[in-house]
Design a protein around this motif. Structure first.
Motif, PDB file in Angstrom:
ATOM      1  N   SER A   1     -35.600 -50.118  11.267  1.00 42.80           N
ATOM      2  CA  SER A   1     -34.515 -50.809  10.490  1.00 42.80           C
ATOM      3  C   SER A   1     -35.194 -51.393   9.384  1.00 42.80           C
ATOM      4  CB  SER A   1     -33.924 -52.029  11.346  1.00 42.80           C
ATOM      5  OG  SER A   1     -34.793 -53.002  11.826  1.00 42.80           O
ATOM      6  N   TRP A   2     -34.496 -51.902   8.193  1.00 41.81           N
ATOM      7  CA  TRP A   2     -35.257 -52.590   7.221  1.00 41.81           C
ATOM      8  C   TRP A   2     -35.522 -54.121   7.264  1.00 41.81           C
ATOM      9  CZ3 TRP A   2     -36.453 -48.900   4.011  1.00 41.81           C
ATOM     10  CH2 TRP A   2     -35.801 -47.761   3.917  1.00 41.81           C
ATOM     11  N   VAL A   3     -36.454 -54.651   6.774  1.00 41.60           N
ATOM     12  CA  VAL A   3     -36.847 -55.951   6.802  1.00 41.60           C
ATOM     13  C   VAL A   3     -37.237 -56.374   5.067  1.00 41.60           C
ATOM     14  CG1 VAL A   3     -37.704 -55.801   9.052  1.00 41.60           C
ATOM     15  CG2 VAL A   3     -39.426 -55.206   7.372  1.00 41.60           C
ATOM     16  N   GLN A   4     -36.765 -57.370   4.667  1.00 40.94           N
ATOM     17  CA  GLN A   4     -37.404 -57.735   3.485  1.00 40.94           C
ATOM     18  C   GLN A   4     -38.607 -58.494   3.459  1.00 40.94           C
ATOM     19  OE1 GLN A   4     -34.362 -60.444   1.918  1.00 40.94           O
ATOM     20  NE2 GLN A   4     -35.478 -60.900  -0.129  1.00 40.94           N
ATOM     21  N   VAL A   5     -39.334 -58.044   2.365  1.00 41.80           N
ATOM     22  CA  VAL A   5     -40.645 -58.321   2.029  1.00 41.80           C
ATOM     23  C   VAL A   5     -40.744 -59.188   0.572  1.00 41.80           C
ATOM     24  CG1 VAL A   5     -41.764 -56.928   3.603  1.00 41.80           C
ATOM     25  CG2 VAL A   5     -41.303 -56.096   1.126  1.00 41.80           C
TER      26      VAL A   5
ATOM     27  N   ALA B   1     -35.877 -57.580 -10.480  1.00 39.34           N
ATOM     28  CA  ALA B   1     -34.513 -58.011 -10.141  1.00 39.34           C
ATOM     29  C   ALA B   1     -33.926 -57.632  -8.900  1.00 39.34           C
ATOM     30  CB  ALA B   1     -33.600 -57.663 -11.403  1.00 39.34           C
ATOM     31  N   TYR B   2     -34.667 -56.669  -8.372  1.00 41.30           N
ATOM     32  CA  TYR B   2     -34.313 -56.289  -6.832  1.00 41.30           C
ATOM     33  C   TYR B   2     -35.216 -56.694  -5.658  1.00 41.30           C
ATOM     34  CZ  TYR B   2     -31.270 -53.379  -9.903  1.00 41.30           C
ATOM     35  OH  TYR B   2     -30.330 -52.833 -10.792  1.00 41.30           O
ATOM     36  N   LYS B   3     -34.501 -56.983  -4.728  1.00 39.01           N
ATOM     37  CA  LYS B   3     -35.621 -57.242  -3.470  1.00 39.01           C
ATOM     38  C   LYS B   3     -36.195 -56.113  -3.072  1.00 39.01           C
ATOM     39  CE  LYS B   3     -32.513 -61.101  -2.640  1.00 39.01           C
ATOM     40  NZ  LYS B   3     -33.379 -62.191  -3.277  1.00 39.01           N
ATOM     41  N   MET B   4     -37.431 -56.445  -2.653  1.00 37.23           N
ATOM     42  CA  MET B   4     -38.167 -55.316  -2.055  1.00 37.23           C
ATOM     43  C   MET B   4     -37.995 -55.200  -0.484  1.00 37.23           C
ATOM     44  SD  MET B   4     -42.341 -54.798  -2.588  1.00 37.23           S
ATOM     45  CE  MET B   4     -43.447 -53.393  -1.982  1.00 37.23           C
ATOM     46  N   TYR B   5     -37.966 -54.076   0.117  1.00 37.78           N
ATOM     47  CA  TYR B   5     -37.612 -53.816   1.440  1.00 37.78           C
ATOM     48  C   TYR B   5     -38.873 -53.079   2.086  1.00 37.78           C
ATOM     49  CZ  TYR B   5     -33.217 -56.316   1.197  1.00 37.78           C
ATOM     50  OH  TYR B   5     -32.141 -57.204   1.290  1.00 37.78           O
ATOM     51  N   ALA B   6     -38.954 -53.195   3.411  1.00 38.55           N
ATOM     52  CA  ALA B   6     -39.777 -51.946   4.063  1.00 38.55           C
ATOM     53  C   ALA B   6     -39.115 -51.507   5.517  1.00 38.55           C
ATOM     54  CB  ALA B   6     -41.013 -52.717   4.695  1.00 38.55           C
TER      55      ALA B   6
END
Length: 684
Positions: free
Chosen positions: A560-564, A548-553
């Motif tokens: 900075s964060w990037v969505q994966v 239900a939550y997006k994954m980030y790296a």
């Protein structure tokens, strides 16, 4: 521990209490009844028995005329009162019919009381020997002070054991056949064990046939061997005694630690002991020593090669170490360690699954190329209910096991190439619960306690296999909680929160730096703060609590964060590792449920997750995955395992459907049977 056969209720009858000085106060609440009953049941009637009966009658009559606590064990109370009266009689010499003569001291007593309290005195004073008719009986091979203490115990059931009296009391209690006193002495010795006195206490226990105490002391020696090997008393051991320790089946210390003890022992009296060195070295399996450690020892300890025989043993060990090293081109496998089982039934009710859990001790591995599983080993048995913090270096798996209940922290190394566990020197600090643990430049870093890291430098340390010792690491600048730590780009990255501001503090450390560098990034989502991290390339991936939550790296270059892309299923509390430029994850929780058996693989280039198969047994969550080089024995074991499952239609996962259906029903949710496999992103 127990050196005597314990009757039912002994735990309530026998009371032990240590004071601040380490002295043991012992009381036997049933002692008075045994003494009085022993006097009254001793055979033909005597005037002393009549005196006991008369005294009991008087006490009983007085009790009838006073307000008594009727919940009290009246008989025991009366017996204790009678014994108190006879103790006063002994003090004044009234009715005493025998005098014990020890050295120049005379100790007046009552023959019947001594006989009722000690089989030795019963045989000596009532057994038809000459002493049965003597008013004065001489005792040899025992001190007057210890006899006085034993007599006081017989008349009271109470005793204090101290450093100055323990050894004589053990001797006296053995001589006079008083097992309760012997037990009290054994408890005292066990409580006051330390590295300096353990060998003397072991010798004492063996000489008096206190088998349980001797066993416990041997266990103490094995458990505390590094500290013991640095004492002056250790240097007094004979070569045979040292060999017994080195070859004991309960000695699990690393060969580095044992070699250090051997060298300390030899160098303490080099001229006399240099000839024993080859014998001692032959008892150590030196091929299990880390190569860099052996090189360091050879540079500083010339004694290892002073004799031709010792030099040959060392040379053979170096060859064996080289043979055990992973070879270039060896495949790598994923190793699972620790965690909780996820397929247990609650109250043995068929079809009903829940969170009644158990710790997993099995260590198994997966060959990603063939998807075959194989069991490798188990964690050392006593570590089952510890918290397991795990990392890997070269082909070795390192486990830092912590127990808050026992206030114990132990470090272990599992050498996969030789299939051997070895205990390492304990860290400088007792770590509590889960910590941040990672490998950098073949050194094992440990940061924090209970997923917290702060300014206390004692909780930050590093183990160096090449030196076989722990060293301090500079403390972090910002205290953080919910910490996690990974290695990325030749640095340690420690992530955590320091408050409720939604900002993630990132602190980095490189070997040789005098301090940590700190930077922060805004929180990457609004959700329960629970970190699981894995680095791959220049990115540090964080596992979301569910799909239900997006994954980030975290991009370590740009900070900075990037969505994966999310994994296809929820894998909270999974184990994951990087292998071959990809991220592999196993098990974990399927959000509402307590187990997800599936294995997924992430390809950073393709930015895709693929379900590769499932755990065939020992479904886990809360475990750790690491990767190590395979070897002949692991490859052979994997070859005997059935091929693992590849991605398959939902119908091939019927057992999983049934398991999840039971759980969904338990939670009052819609049945997962309608979905086959748990929902994945591709089907949304």
């Amino acid at each position: 521990m127990a050196t005597i056969d314990a009757d039912e209720g002994d735990a309530d009858r026998l009371q032990y209490k240590f004071n601040g000085d380490g002295d043991l106060h012992f009381r036997d609440k049933g002692h008075a009844s045994r003494i009085i009953s022993g006097i009254l049941d001793s055979g033909e009637s005597t005037s002393f028995q009549d005196l006991v009966r008369e005294t009991l009658t008087e006490i009983s009559l007085k009790s009838d005329n006073t307000e008594e606590d009727f919940d009290r064990d009246t008989t025991s109370y009366h017996h204790a009162t009678v014994l108190d009266i006879f103790r006063e009689f002994r003090r004044t010499g009234r009715h005493c019919d025998v005098t014990l003569c020890v050295g120049e001291r005379a100790i007046p007593c009552h023959r019947a009381v001594l006989a009722a309290g000690s089989p030795y005195f019963k045989l000596l004073l009532l057994g038809g020997f000459a002493e049965s008719c003597q008013e004065r009986v001489r005792l040899e091979e025992v001190s007057a002070e210890s006899v006085e203490r034993i007599v006081c115990y017989v008349y009271s059931g109470c005793l204090t054991v101290s450093r100055g009296t323990a050894e004589e009391l053990l001797h006296s209690s053995t001589m006079f056949q008083l097992p309760a006193v012997t037990e009290a002495c054994c408890r005292f010795f066990l409580h006051n064990l330390d590295p300096e006195n353990c060998f003397d206490i072991q010798a004492l226990a063996e000489s008096y046939y206190c088998s349980e105490l001797a066993k416990d002391v041997r266990g103490y020696v094995m458990n505390n061997f590094p500290a013991i090997s640095n004492t002056e008393r250790f240097e007094l051991l004979t070569c045979g005694e040292l060999v017994d320790i080195l070859t004991s089946k309960t000695c699990h210390w690393s060969k580095e630690t044992l070699l250090e003890s051997v060298l300390n022992w030899v160098k303490s009296s080099k001229d006399e002991r240099l000839g024993d060195l080859p014998v001692l070295l032959s008892k150590l399996d030196l091929r299990l020593i880390k190569e860099t450690y052996l090189e360091n020892v050879l540079r500083r300890e010339r004694v290892l090669t002073e004799s031709e025989e010792s030099a040959k043993i060392v040379a053979a060990a170096k060859t064996a170490i080289e043979d055990l090293k992973p070879k270039e081109g060896d495949t790598e496998v994923i190793v699972q360690v620790g965690g909780l089982s996820g397929s247990e039934k609650v109250q043995n009710t068929p079809g009903v699954y829940g969170n009644a859990t158990d710790k997993i001790t099995e260590v198994d591995c997966l060959d990603p190329a063939t998807m075959r599983w194989a069991s490798l080993t188990h964690l050392p048995g006593h570590l089952k209910y510890f918290t397991h913090n795990v990392t890997a270096s070269d082909a070795d798996v390192y486990v830092l096991a912590t127990s808050e209940d026992e206030q114990v922290t132990e470090a272990w190394r599992y050498m996969t190439q030789s299939n051997v566990w070895a205990r390492l020197p304990g860290p400088r600090h007792h770590h509590r619960g889960s910590v941040a643990m990672a490998t950098l430049e073949r050194r094992i870093y440990v940061i924090g306690d209970r997923l917290k890291a702060g300014a206390d430098v004692t909780t930050n340390e590093v183990y160096s296999p090449s030196a076989n010792q722990w060293e301090a690491v500079p403390h972090v600048h910002v205290g953080v909680f919910k910490i996690t730590m990974v290695t990325c780009g030749g640095k340690l990255y420690l992530l955590g929160y320091s408050g409720d501001d939604g900002i993630v503090r990132v602190q980095t450390y490189s070997p040789g730096d005098e301090s940590w560098e700190v930077f922060w990034v805004p929180d990457y989502h609004a959700m329960k703060r629970q970190f699981q991290t894995m680095s791959c390339g220049s990115l540090i991936y964080l596992m979301p609590i569910s799909r239900a939550y997006k994954m980030y790296a975290l991009d370590t270059h740009y900070r900075s964060w990037v969505q994966v892309h999310n994994p296809k299923q929820s894998h909270l509390q999974c184990g994951w590792t990087t292998l071959g430029g990809r991220i592999w994850l196993t098990g974990g929780r399927e959000f509402h449920f307590y187990h997800n058996p599936h294995i997924e693989c992430y390809d950073p280039d393709e930015q895709t997750w693929t379900i590769m198969g499932a755990q065939t047994s020992g479904i886990r969550r809360g475990h750790v995955c690491v990767h190590v080089s395979s070897c002949d024995w692991i490859a052979e074991r994997l070859s005997r395992s059935p091929s693992g499952a590849r991605p398959a239609p939902a119908g091939d996962w019927g057992w999983m459907d049934e398991l999840l259906a039971a759980q969904w029903s338990q939670y009052g949710l819609q049945s997962s049977m309608e979905f086959g496999l748990p929902l994945d992103i591709d089907s949304e």
